[in-house]
Each structure stands twice: as structure tokens, then as C-alpha cells.
Enzyme design. Structure first.
Site, mmCIF file in Angstrom:
data_model
loop_
_atom_site.group_PDB
_atom_site.id
_atom_site.type_symbol
_atom_site.label_atom_id
_atom_site.label_comp_id
_atom_site.label_asym_id
_atom_site.label_seq_id
_atom_site.Cartn_x
_atom_site.Cartn_y
_atom_site.Cartn_z
ATOM 1 N N LEU A 15 -17.007 -20.057 -3.957
ATOM 2 C CA LEU A 15 -17.817 -21.200 -3.429
ATOM 3 C C LEU A 15 -17.264 -21.287 -1.971
ATOM 4 O O LEU A 15 -17.987 -22.123 -1.372
ATOM 5 C CB LEU A 15 -17.562 -22.654 -4.204
ATOM 6 C CG LEU A 15 -18.387 -22.825 -5.499
ATOM 7 C CD1 LEU A 15 -18.029 -24.039 -6.021
ATOM 8 C CD2 LEU A 15 -19.766 -22.699 -5.050
ATOM 9 N N GLY A 16 -16.073 -20.813 -1.745
ATOM 10 C CA GLY A 16 -15.579 -20.897 -0.253
ATOM 11 C C GLY A 16 -14.733 -22.193 -0.332
ATOM 12 O O GLY A 16 -14.574 -22.899 0.537
ATOM 13 N N GLY A 18 -11.468 -21.974 -0.487
ATOM 14 C CA GLY A 18 -10.361 -21.493 0.710
ATOM 15 C C GLY A 18 -10.924 -22.203 1.981
ATOM 16 O O GLY A 18 -10.131 -22.662 2.684
ATOM 17 N N LYS A 189 -27.586 -30.717 -12.743
ATOM 18 C CA LYS A 189 -26.664 -30.845 -13.744
ATOM 19 C C LYS A 189 -25.411 -30.111 -13.869
ATOM 20 O O LYS A 189 -24.414 -30.512 -14.671
ATOM 21 C CB LYS A 189 -27.778 -30.068 -14.801
ATOM 22 C CG LYS A 189 -27.263 -30.439 -16.315
ATOM 23 C CD LYS A 189 -27.264 -31.840 -16.943
ATOM 24 C CE LYS A 189 -28.642 -31.963 -17.290
ATOM 25 N NZ LYS A 189 -28.854 -33.518 -17.609
ATOM 26 N N GLY A 354 -4.117 1.593 4.245
ATOM 27 C CA GLY A 354 -4.373 1.927 3.117
ATOM 28 C C GLY A 354 -3.085 2.606 2.461
ATOM 29 O O GLY A 354 -2.140 2.939 2.721
ATOM 30 N N CYS A 381 -1.407 0.527 10.349
ATOM 31 C CA CYS A 381 -0.457 0.937 9.295
ATOM 32 C C CYS A 381 -0.946 2.215 8.887
ATOM 33 O O CYS A 381 -0.460 3.167 9.605
ATOM 34 C CB CYS A 381 -0.648 -0.265 8.422
ATOM 35 S SG CYS A 381 0.921 -0.181 7.408
ATOM 36 N N GLN A 385 -0.579 6.251 10.591
ATOM 37 C CA GLN A 385 0.070 7.243 10.033
ATOM 38 C C GLN A 385 -1.160 8.530 10.042
ATOM 39 O O GLN A 385 -0.546 9.608 10.224
ATOM 40 C CB GLN A 385 0.555 6.988 8.563
ATOM 41 C CG GLN A 385 1.693 5.809 8.630
ATOM 42 C CD GLN A 385 1.922 5.551 7.141
ATOM 43 O OE1 GLN A 385 1.357 5.892 6.182
ATOM 44 N NE2 GLN A 385 2.812 4.498 6.982
ATOM 45 N N HIS A 506 0.858 -5.050 11.126
ATOM 46 C CA HIS A 506 -0.540 -5.433 10.657
ATOM 47 C C HIS A 506 -0.911 -6.851 11.748
ATOM 48 O O HIS A 506 -0.712 -8.027 11.339
ATOM 49 C CB HIS A 506 -0.720 -6.103 9.277
ATOM 50 C CG HIS A 506 -0.821 -4.989 8.354
ATOM 51 N ND1 HIS A 506 -1.875 -4.336 7.935
ATOM 52 C CD2 HIS A 506 0.402 -4.445 7.751
ATOM 53 C CE1 HIS A 506 -1.453 -3.634 6.958
ATOM 54 N NE2 HIS A 506 -0.296 -3.575 6.821
ATOM 55 N N GLU A 508 -3.796 -8.001 12.445
ATOM 56 C CA GLU A 508 -4.690 -8.940 11.938
ATOM 57 C C GLU A 508 -4.404 -10.048 11.111
ATOM 58 O O GLU A 508 -5.238 -10.948 10.982
ATOM 59 C CB GLU A 508 -5.618 -7.855 10.983
ATOM 60 C CG GLU A 508 -5.270 -7.722 9.569
ATOM 61 C CD GLU A 508 -4.109 -6.176 9.379
ATOM 62 O OE1 GLU A 508 -3.803 -6.123 10.490
ATOM 63 O OE2 GLU A 508 -4.030 -5.808 8.356
HETATM 64 N N1 GLN Z 1 0.597 3.578 2.389
HETATM 65 C C1 GLN Z 1 1.594 3.594 3.644
HETATM 66 C C2 GLN Z 1 2.774 3.189 3.366
HETATM 67 O O1 GLN Z 1 3.157 2.515 2.370
HETATM 68 C C3 GLN Z 1 0.518 2.312 4.433
HETATM 69 C C4 GLN Z 1 0.476 1.262 4.179
HETATM 70 C C5 GLN Z 1 -0.562 0.110 4.847
HETATM 71 O O2 GLN Z 1 -1.617 0.610 5.219
HETATM 72 N N2 GLN Z 1 -0.375 -1.037 4.782
HETATM 73 O O3 GLN Z 1 3.590 3.227 4.376
#
Ligand code: GLN
Length: 550
Positions: A15-16, A18, A189, A354, A381, A385, A506, A508
Site C-alpha cells: 500500500l506504500g 513505507g 468493508k 549485480g 559496483c 567490474q 553504491h 544510490e
Molecule cells: N558481485 C560483485 C561483488 O560481490 C558486485 C556486488 C554488487 O554489485 N553489489 O563484488
């Protein structure tokens, strides 16, 4: 004396709650109040760090390295409340603590039970946020009233009012008012029933916030008030917002929510100052320009898996008075369709964090396309890489360059584990986590940050292999930010490219609508410049081709 506000949800999940909790936090802060926010999650995982993004969306990381629920991202984007391990508590954490105490003999032979031992532990974790320097603690209870897992939490917050006194505790319940198109009616209801369910436990909601497609009429408000035993002026609607989630606080403020909270809890009647927030919402509603950015990932269909990335891109847009349309690209589509097709017309490419091998080939293809075509590239991240692997393979000619995450015996392990990570076999909470200092040495990153030392949050195991730094520099990829203490590369750039920046951390997790993260602001600016350079019309045509709005 700290006041406590509890936010529960009924009828359906998602419902949002947060967002609403974060919005209430913003409203209270804009009245000069000092707040703390937390989420209590009834599931049994100790933290969401080990949960699949398919099930739980992104894992949000705090400065102290706690891996939390993504709602904490809303809390940080909307408020200045400091968050820590105490801000996200799960049943898993509560029960581990109770069991630890039992094993240590701390219960002195008592039979250990849900009431009082588990409920006491829950209450202690709420109480922990209060203090002399805190006016209001906001506690969101995850899940929906009626869930088996949530019972102990509701029981604990029921007891809380008894412990603290009725004037110091407020219960806000969020529900859904479904609109039945066929009959053109809004139905009350399910709301009556979920408020009834709360009453069975002994909690009488003080305020109802009803999600609904349509504004609710006075008549309906009176009906809900009567059946739910809540004063009519305390029945608010949170109708679907037109432009952005950042409108939610304004919708609630316009219905007097912060006034009624202040009155009910005996807080000062200082009016809310929402000037900056309103100005931000105005930019979102009426941007001066548009640009399209591709996000290339593995969980791209899921709105919540890259939540903070999408929000930060929007913030970068706000900083440039621009609307950013995000094209979500499946990493595997880069292989299937070719980068030329999948990324046609975009003015920026972002590869987010990822794990694992699936989609890696496509991500590397996206990096190559952006690098060769001079399209602004932002790697985060795993995105850093991937950039290192791409450059090593293509410009250094190292066909066997890889991360040891995906090829343990890589001929050229350009991304590898730190010594201290080699011995780790457990999954939970064992990555390089939380805030660390980064020295920004130069390049676009230094320009964007405007300072030499920044603190950014990490969540990863693997790192750029220092043995390759010099060779990478020889082909134009430089390290422009480092962790001096650990001798790790944190930022890489290709200065000869219009904007090619990748970070191991990160960013973000440190962006908000009124204070966009400098790298996101700079990335969007570069994307706008790219679009301008290649002629706005093409770009407009491309964005009309159907990207999802950010
Ligand atoms: N899989 C990569 C690592 O563990 C990158 C992790 C990520 O992107 N948060 O270093």
C-alpha cells in the site's frame, strides 16, 4: 519526552506504508521536530541481505553496514533521521536475541514465552530509538494486520500505549478502499474489517489513511468514521499521485495530517516549512527538458530491485531541471538484439550492482557500446567490474580477463577477492559493507564532488586487482578514487571519453530529491549534453518510442 507513532497496514500489502511513514517523518521534521524512524519486519530472516531480489526488492545498506529493507531508502530520501542497525528489526533478530538470552541463562529459569519475553524484546527495540534528543519515534510494522508472523509485534505495540500513556502514543492504520469500476463505487468493508481486526488485538486506530484511486467524499468519510470508530477529520485519503511519489507528503499535509498529529500528541504547533520540497515537486511536474537513460540489469522487470538507482537517476534529473526517462534493458537482450538495437537512441547507460554470471555478457556488451559510441557511462559496483573486464579484454587484448566470482581460475583475474574474503563461507552479513572513506584524486568525480574526501557505502566482495592498475592506465582507464587504508580502487574513469565513470561503492544510497548525489547529477548533465550534441529531435523521437518513465 519522546512520543511514539505506529504505522500498520491492512487489507493488502504494497500500500506504500513505507512511503507514508517517510512522508510523515518529513512533515514532522519540517515542523522542526527531531525524529527517528524504524521498520519492524515480522519475517524470520535475520536481515534481508540473503533474500532474493525477486522476492524482496533491493537490499538497502546503511552507513553502519546494516543490510535492510528498501523502505529504509524512503526514510533516508525523505528525512534527515539518522538510521542504524536499530532502524530495521526482524523477527529473526528478535528471536535470535531471545534464544541467546535463554542459552545464557538470563531468564533465570523462567518458561520463555511470546508474551512477555518476545514482546519485551520488541518493545526494547522500539524504546531504543527514543531519548532526550528525540521528539518522535515512527515505527512502521511490516506486513498486513492478520498475518500470523505479525501477531507478536501488534501485541507489543498494544502494550506500548499502556506503558507510555495514551497521550504519548498514536496508531495510524493504512488501508485500501477498492474502487469497483463496474458499479462505480468505493467499498469500505475491507477497511472496516481490518480496523476490526486491530480492535480484536486491543488497538484502536487513531488515524486512518486510505489508499484509493478516487478522492473520498464527505459522506464516505462519515461512514468510515462511524464503522471504524475514528473521528471523521482523522480519516484521510492518499489518492494515487499523478507525477511522483514525492507528492505524497504534500497530499497528506494538505489534509492536515501533521497538525492533527501535533495536536493529538501535544507537540508544538509550529507550522510545517515545506518550501524546498514544494520547489522540488514543481520541477518534477514541469521540467525544462527530457533525456533517456538505459539501465542494463538482470532484475530489470522488477520496479523494486533497483529502487534506489531509479530514484537517484530521477534526483539527477531534478538537479538539472530535467525529466529522465529510464529504458530498462534486460542484460540478456543486449546479446539477443545487439547493443545497437537495445540501446538505440539512449543518451546514457548505467550498469548497476549485480551478482553471478547470468547477464554478464550483455552487461559487458553495454559497456563496450557506451565506450565506443562516446555515450555517457555510469558503472555501479558490478558495473565497475564489468567496465574493467571489458577494457581488459578489448583494449589490453586479455581474452581471459574475468572476475573470479564467475571464473575461479580466470587467466587474468582483473577482479578478485580480497585476502580477508577468501576464508568467508557464510553468506549473511559477510561482504564489504557500509560506509568507508574514499579519496577522490581527480577527473570528473573530483569535479562532481567538489571535495577530496567522501564517504560512500559498500556491499560487495570482489575488488579491482591492483596488479592490473598500471596496464589499465596505459590504455586510458585510470583510478581516480581510492581507499588509502586498504589500497583499493574505488573510482575508475576514462578521461578521453565524454563521461565514463564507475564506482565500486553504491552512491544510490546517498541521494535524495532535494540533494541529488553529485555523481548522478553529473551523469544526467553529461547525458543532456550528449543529447544536445546529437540534436534534440532524434532524442525526442527515441524517447517517444516507449521508455518507462522514471
Ligand atoms: N558481485 C560483485 C561483488 O560481490 C558486485 C556486488 C554488487 O554489485 N553489489 O563484488
Amino acid at each position: 519526552m519522546t512520543r511514539f507513532i505506529f504505522i500498520t497496514g491492512g487489507v493488502v500489502s504494497s500500500l506504500g506504508k513505507g512511503l507514508t511513514t517517510a512522508s510523515i517523518g518529513l512533515l514532522l521534521e519540517s515542523r522542526g521536530l527531531r525524529i527517528r524512524i524504524q521498520k519492524l519486519d515480522p519475517y524470520l530472516n535475520v536481515d534481508p541481505g540473503t533474500m532474493n531480489p525477486f522476492q524482496h526488492g533491493e537490499v538497502y545498506v546503511l552507513d553502519d553496514g546494516t543490510e535492510t529493507d528498501l523502505d529504509l531508502g524512503h526514510y533516508e530520501r525523505f528525512t534527515g533521521a539518522p538510521l542504524s542497525r536499530a532502524s530495521n528489526v526482524t523477527s529473526g533478530r528478535i528471536y535470535s536475541e531471545v534464544i541467546r538470552k535463554e542459552r545464557a541463562g538470563e531468564y533465570l529459569g523462567q518458561t520463555v514465552q511470546v508474551i512477555p519475553h518476545v514482546t519485551d524484546e520488541i518493545k526494547a527495540s522500539i524504546e531504543a530509538l527514543g531519548g532526550d534528543d528525540v521528539d518522535v519515534v515512527l515505527t512502521e510494522i511490516g506486513g498486513t494486520v492478520g498475518d500470523i508472523e505479525g501477531q507478536a509485534f501488534l501485541e507489543a505495540i498494544r502494550q506500548f500505549r499502556l506503558d507510555k500513556g495514551a497521550r504519548n502514543v498514536l496508531y495510524i492504520h493504512m488501508t485500501l478502499l477498492p474502487f469497483l469500476r463496474a458499479s462505480g463505487e468505493i467499498k469500505t468493508k475491507p477497511t472496516q474489517q481490518s480496523v476490526g481486526k486491530l480492535r480484536e488485538i486491543g488497538i484502536q486506530a487513531d488515524v486512518l489513511i486510505c489508499r484509493c484511486e478516487k478522492p473520498i467524499t464527505q459522506e464516505l468519510r462519515r461512514k468510515i468514521s462511524l464503522y471504524c470508530n475514528v473521528e471523521p477529520q482523522n480519516v484521510l485519503d492518499e489518492k494515487d499521485v499523478d507525477y511522483s511519489i514525492y507528492e505524497v507528503p504534500l497530499v497528506l499535509h494538505d489534509q492536515g495530517l501533521d497538525n492533527l498529529i501535533a495536536e493529538r500528541l501535544g507537540l508544538p504547533d509550529t507550522p510545517a516549512d515545506l518550501t524546498d520540497w514544494r520547489a522540488t515537486v514543481e520541477i518534477i511536474k514541469q521540467p525544462d527538458r527530457e533525456v533517456e537513460i538505459a539501465v542494463v540489469g538482470k532484475y530489470i522487470d522488477l520496479q523494486d530491485s533497483y529502487k534506489s538507482i531509479y530514484e537517484s537517476i530521477a534526483h539527477g534529473g531534478i538537479a538539472n531541471r530535467a525529466r529522465v526517462n529510464v529504458r530498462r534493458v534486460h542484460a540478456e537482450d543486449i546479446d539477443r538484439l545487439g547493443a545497437d538495437v537495445a540501446l538505440a537512441g539512449v543518451d546514457g547507460v548505467l550498469v548497476p550492482g549485480g551478482f553471478g554470471v547470468r547477464g554478464v555478457h550483455g552487461k559487458i556488451g553495454a559497456v563496450r557500446h557506451a565506450r565506443e559510441q562516446g555515450i555517457p557511462y555510469f558503472g555501479i559496483c558490478y558495473g565497475l567490474q564489468m567496465a574493467v573486464i571489458e577494457v581488459a579484454r578489448d583494449l589490453l587484448g586479455l581474452a581471459g580477463a574475468d572476475t573470479t566470482e564467475n571464473d575461479r581460475n580466470a587467466v587474468d583475474p582483473v577482479i578478485c577477492l580480497l585476502e580477508e574474503q577468501r576464508a568467508v563461507t557464510r553468506m549473511g552479513g559477510t561482504m564489504r559493507l557500509g560506509a568507508q572513506l574514499c579519496h577522490v584524486l581527480g577527473g570528473r568525480a573530483r569535479e562532481a564532488y567538489g571535495q577530496d574526501l567522501v564517504s560512500e557505502r559498500h556491499r560487495h566482495r570482489y575488488e579491482l586487482n591492483n596488479a592490473y592498475r598500471e596496464r589499465l592506465a596505459e590504455v586510458g582507464l585510470f583510478v581516480t578514487g581510492v581507499n588509502e587504508e586498504l589500497d583499493l580502487a574505488e573510482i575508475i574513469e576514462i578521461p578521453a571519453h565524454p563521461w565514463f565513470v564507475a564506482v565500486q561503492y553504491h552512491p544510490e544510497f546517498k541521494s535524495s530529491p532535494t540533494r541529488a548525489h553529485p555523481l548522478f547529477a553529473s551523469f544526467v548533465r553529461a547525458a543532456l549534453a550528449h543529447r544536445a550534441a546529437r540534436g534534440g529531435e532524434n532524442a525526442a523521437a527515441a524517447s517517444a518510442a516507449g521508455p518507462a518513465a522514471c
